[in-house]
Design a protein around this motif. Structure first.
Motif, mmCIF file in Angstrom:
data_model
loop_
_atom_site.group_PDB
_atom_site.id
_atom_site.type_symbol
_atom_site.label_atom_id
_atom_site.label_comp_id
_atom_site.label_asym_id
_atom_site.label_seq_id
_atom_site.Cartn_x
_atom_site.Cartn_y
_atom_site.Cartn_z
ATOM 1 N N SER A 1 19.444 61.089 76.498
ATOM 2 C CA SER A 1 19.740 59.689 76.190
ATOM 3 C C SER A 1 18.521 58.813 76.450
ATOM 4 O O SER A 1 17.731 59.069 77.350
ATOM 5 C CB SER A 1 20.909 59.196 77.052
ATOM 6 O OG SER A 1 21.137 57.834 76.800
ATOM 7 N N LYS B 1 28.774 55.349 82.289
ATOM 8 C CA LYS B 1 29.960 54.652 81.807
ATOM 9 C C LYS B 1 30.410 55.211 80.452
ATOM 10 O O LYS B 1 31.592 55.477 80.237
ATOM 11 C CB LYS B 1 29.678 53.159 81.703
ATOM 12 C CG LYS B 1 30.885 52.311 81.434
ATOM 13 C CD LYS B 1 30.519 50.838 81.530
ATOM 14 C CE LYS B 1 31.744 49.972 81.414
ATOM 15 N NZ LYS B 1 31.439 48.558 81.602
ATOM 16 N N SER B 2 29.476 55.419 79.566
ATOM 17 C CA SER B 2 29.775 55.961 78.241
ATOM 18 C C SER B 2 30.361 57.373 78.355
ATOM 19 O O SER B 2 31.324 57.710 77.659
ATOM 20 C CB SER B 2 28.492 55.985 77.414
ATOM 21 O OG SER B 2 28.667 56.691 76.234
ATOM 22 N N TYR B 3 29.775 58.171 79.215
ATOM 23 C CA TYR B 3 30.231 59.552 79.410
ATOM 24 C C TYR B 3 31.677 59.581 79.899
ATOM 25 O O TYR B 3 32.509 60.305 79.369
ATOM 26 C CB TYR B 3 29.308 60.244 80.417
ATOM 27 C CG TYR B 3 29.631 61.698 80.665
ATOM 28 C CD1 TYR B 3 29.142 62.683 79.815
ATOM 29 C CD2 TYR B 3 30.394 62.097 81.759
ATOM 30 C CE1 TYR B 3 29.418 64.028 80.044
ATOM 31 C CE2 TYR B 3 30.669 63.433 81.994
ATOM 32 C CZ TYR B 3 30.179 64.393 81.132
ATOM 33 O OH TYR B 3 30.457 65.717 81.367
ATOM 34 N N LYS C 1 33.959 57.265 79.644
ATOM 35 C CA LYS C 1 34.862 56.769 78.597
ATOM 36 C C LYS C 1 35.111 57.855 77.553
ATOM 37 O O LYS C 1 36.229 58.030 77.082
ATOM 38 C CB LYS C 1 34.291 55.510 77.948
ATOM 39 C CG LYS C 1 34.456 54.277 78.791
ATOM 40 C CD LYS C 1 33.994 53.043 78.062
ATOM 41 C CE LYS C 1 34.310 51.822 78.906
ATOM 42 N NZ LYS C 1 34.124 50.579 78.180
ATOM 43 N N GLU C 2 34.072 58.563 77.189
ATOM 44 C CA GLU C 2 34.188 59.647 76.212
ATOM 45 C C GLU C 2 35.102 60.758 76.737
ATOM 46 O O GLU C 2 35.961 61.273 76.013
ATOM 47 C CB GLU C 2 32.789 60.196 75.926
ATOM 48 C CG GLU C 2 32.680 61.125 74.765
ATOM 49 C CD GLU C 2 31.241 61.557 74.545
ATOM 50 O OE1 GLU C 2 31.024 62.784 74.451
ATOM 51 O OE2 GLU C 2 30.337 60.685 74.476
#
Length: 163
Positions: free
Chosen positions: A79, A88-90, A92-93
Motif C-alpha cells: 500500500s 482501518k481499511s483492512y 473494514k474489508e
C-alpha cells in the motif's frame, strides 16, 4: 519478494481459513445434494476467510518473528497509504467479508440480521484482543446493505452463548 494479497488468499487462506470451516458441511453436502446447504457452505467459507484475515491482523508480530506469510503484512507492504489508513481499511474489508457470509445465511432462512452479525464480529474482535478496534464496526450505516428481514424475535432463541 513478499507474496501479494491474491497469492495469500488463494494459496494460504483458502485452505486454513475458508475451506477449514467449510469442511464441516462436506458430509451433509455429499449425503444430501441440497442448494440451501451449498449456499450455507459458501457463507461459512466467507466467514472463515474473514476470520483468517482477522487472525493475521492480530498475529502480525508473531508471524514476522516466525517468518510466516501474513495478509495484513502484505497489505502494509504493497500500500502507498500510511499504516493507520491501511489498518482501518483492512478491518473494514475483513468485516464486510464476514457480513457477506452472514447475509448468505440470512437469505437461506437462518435468523441472522446485520445487527446480530455486527454483535458477533464485535465479540470476535474482543476475543482476539482487538476490542479497541471494534469501533470501526460502529462507523458504518446499519441500513446500508441491510439484510432482508429482521429476525430479532427469533434471534433470542438462537442466541450464541456469551463468554
Amino acid at each position: 519478494m513478499y507474496p501479494d494479497e491474491s497469492y495469500i488468499l488463494s494459496k494460504i487462506h483458502n485452505g486454513i481459513g475458508g475451506e477449514l470451516l467449510k469442511i464441516s458441511l462436506e458430509v451433509p453436502l455429499e449425503v444430501e445434494k441440497n442448494e440451501k446447504l451449498e449456499e450455507c457452505a459458501k457463507a461459512i467459507y466467507e466467514i472463515g476467510m474473514s476470520l483468517q484475515a482477522l487472525d493475521d491482523f492480530f498475529d502480525i508480530e508473531e508471524d514476522r518473528l516466525a517468518g510466516k506469510v501474513n495478509l495484513y503484512e502484505s497489505k502494509l507492504l504493497y500500500s502507498k497509504e500510511v499504516k493507520e489508513v491501511v489498518e482501518k481499511s483492512y478491518l473494514k474489508e475483513v468485516s464486510e467479508k464476514a457480513y457477506n457470509g452472514f447475509e448468505i445465511l440470512e437469505k437461506n432462512g437462518y435468523p441472522m440480521n446485520r445487527k446480530e452479525a455486527k454483535r458477533i464480529l464485535k465479540k470476535l474482535f474482543q476475543l482476539r484482543g482487538l476490542k479497541e478496534y471494534s469501533n470501526i464496526l460502529d462507523e458504518e450505516d446499519d441500513s446500508r446493505n441491510g439484510y432482508e428481514e429482521d429476525y430479532d424475535s427469533q434471534l433470542a432463541e438462537y442466541r450464541i452463548c456469551e463468554y
